[in-house]
Design an enzyme around this catalytic site. Structure first.
Site: not given
Ligand code: ADP
Ligand code: MG
Length: 227
Positions: A13, A32, A119
């Site tokens: 997300i 984490k 997280e």
């Molecule tokens: N605001 C943002 N701008 C650009 N890329 C993002 C953004 N938020 C998330 N992403 C990209 O989307 C993907 C999933 O984000 P992530 O933060 O790792 O999700 P989660 O922690 O919920 O699994 C990653 O590749 C991340 O770099």
């Molecule tokens: Mg994550």
């Protein structure tokens, strides 16, 4: 007090990106508790070492590819070592079973930092063990929970469902942090039907780096909302 749990309506997300941004915005530490999808003998050795040393002064270097490593790279924040790192990219309960590891929820104790961003893994009802869901763990900690949600099609139901689940398990929900392109009606509808505060919206950033993330957090969120 500035201590928050970051969860989401699901995996991928943008929790880690938002958590990194929030860590930088309020000058918090990051933790984490359970990281899956990373193989790591060094971590196991570090944890053994810290258990044997009352006040370990060993700087912790997060594992490449871990969420903690991304946060460290984006913010330079102090990273608290994960309680558990598991190799399979699965829900903690299953990744632990496959690794022959027992997750003891009593050992998942948030570090005592005044400002802390925690997280969670995946979404709100991800099992930590077969007997404990993530939302139940958050309720035990009694820390305010921030729900990360996307702005696009499908988010109204996903976000309202997640809010109900968190509240049904006794979590205090601090607000929703949206990630993605602006969608004023989706955001207003969730705020009204969910009776929940919208903390802000982090746009998709390109490039996504330490400077662009810090600037977007300052532009779209208020540090005063996270005290
Ligand atoms: N605001 C943002 N701008 C650009 N890329 C993002 C953004 N938020 C998330 N992403 C990209 O989307 C993907 C999933 O984000 P992530 O933060 O790792 O999700 P989660 O922690 O919920 O699994 C990653 O590749 C991340 O770099
Ligand atoms: Mg994550």
């Amino acid at each position: 007090m500035g201590r928050f749990v970051i969860t989401g309506t699901g995996t991928d997300i943008g929790k880690t990106v938002f958590a990194a941004g929030l860590t930088g915005l309020i000058g918090a530490d990051y933790w984490k508790p359970v990281q899956t999808g990373i193989s790591c003998d060094v971590h196991a050795r570090f944890m053994q070492l810290s258990r044997n040393v009352p006040a370990p002064d060993v700087p912790y270097l997060p594992q490449p590819g871990s969420d903690a490593e991304f946060v460290a790279r984006m913010t330079g924040a102090r990273i608290h070592p994960e309680a558990v790192i598991l190799p399979e990219p699965l829900s903690p309960h299953r990744a632990a079973e496959l690794a022959g590891v027992t997750i003891d929820p009593d050992e998942l104790v948030p570090p005592g930092a005044d400002r802390l961003v925690i997280e969670g893994a995946g979404g709100v009802l991800v099992p930590v063990t077969r007997d404990l869901l993530s939302a139940e763990l958050f309720a035990r900690w009694d820390l305010p929970v921030i729900l990360c949600a996307t702005t696009g099609l499908g988010t109204i139901s996903h976000t309202l469902t997640a809010l109900e689940s968190l509240r049904a398990r006794g979590c205090r929900v601090h607000g929703v942090a949206f990630i993605g392109d602006d969608n004023p009606d989706n955001i207003a509808t969730i705020a009204a039907l969910g009776a929940i505060r919208v903390l802000g919206r982090l746009p998709r950033l390109a490039p996504l780096d330490a400077d662009s993330l810090a600037a977007a957090m300052r532009a779209h969120f208020r540090a005063g909302d996270f005290q």
